[in-house]
Design a protein around this motif. Structure first.
Motif: not given
Length: 183
Positions: A127-133
């Motif tokens: 989840x932390x890699x889904x910037x701004x999602x």
């Protein structure tokens, strides 16, 4: 008929790669599997050999309607490290063309900023890699031109969602019935 390119790399999750190929072809779509490894033979994350239709170097993708990125490790890292694939993803997004990714692969789109302000799902822990999602927890979600799926267990839901966005709700429902999914 839509033209779909599914990108493959060593270490991809085989179910996430091949379920969309199978169901989209059953739905009458034109699907081309594309290796980013410089050779057609791909070794999946569970040592299953897949023979891609072509390599990324051999093809042009202007005629495509949808790009699909399966997850798996290190498949996602191999896809994410392919500069020509990144340029293609950026081009499709800039044109509003459809892009789909499942499992860990939505992280590629997140790092590129493509998921900003969009609903998205991914394999738990990415989840932390889904910037701004706007992180969701359902099996699959489409927001605008981007469809994401959570993981291998969601591969059929993800594939049926791709059929829905390309061909409509009725086509997806009929395909689900045809494969005896949730019947």
């Amino acid at each position: 008929m839509s033209k779909i390119y599914i990108f493959l790399a060593d270490g991809c999750e085989e179910i996430e790669a091949l379920t969309p190929v199978d169901l989209l072809r059953r739905a009458g779509e034109e699907v081309c599997t594309v290796s980013v490894m410089g050779r057609k033979e791909i070794i999946g994350s569970h040592r299953i050999t897949i023979l891609a239709d072509c390599t990324i170097e051999e093809s042009e993708f202007d005629d495509g309607d949808l790009l699909v990125l399966p997850g798996g490790m290190p498949g996602t890292l191999n896809l994410g490290g392919c500069e020509s694939l990144a340029a293609l993803i950026r081009s499709y997004d800039d044109k509003g063309k459809r892009i789909a990714a499942i499992c860990a692969a939505p992280s590629i789109l997140g790092v590129m900023g493509i998921l900003k302000d969009k609903k998205a799902v991914c394999f738990p822990g990415f989840e932390e890699k889904l910037a701004g999602a706007k992180i969701q927890e359902q099996p699959t979600v489409t927001d605008g031109n981007v469809t994401t799926g959570r993981g291998m267990g969601a591969a059929i839901d993800f594939s049926l969602e791709l059929i829905r966005v390309l061909k409509g709700e009725e086509a997806a429902k009929k395909m689900g019935e045809k494969i005896v999914y949730h019947c």
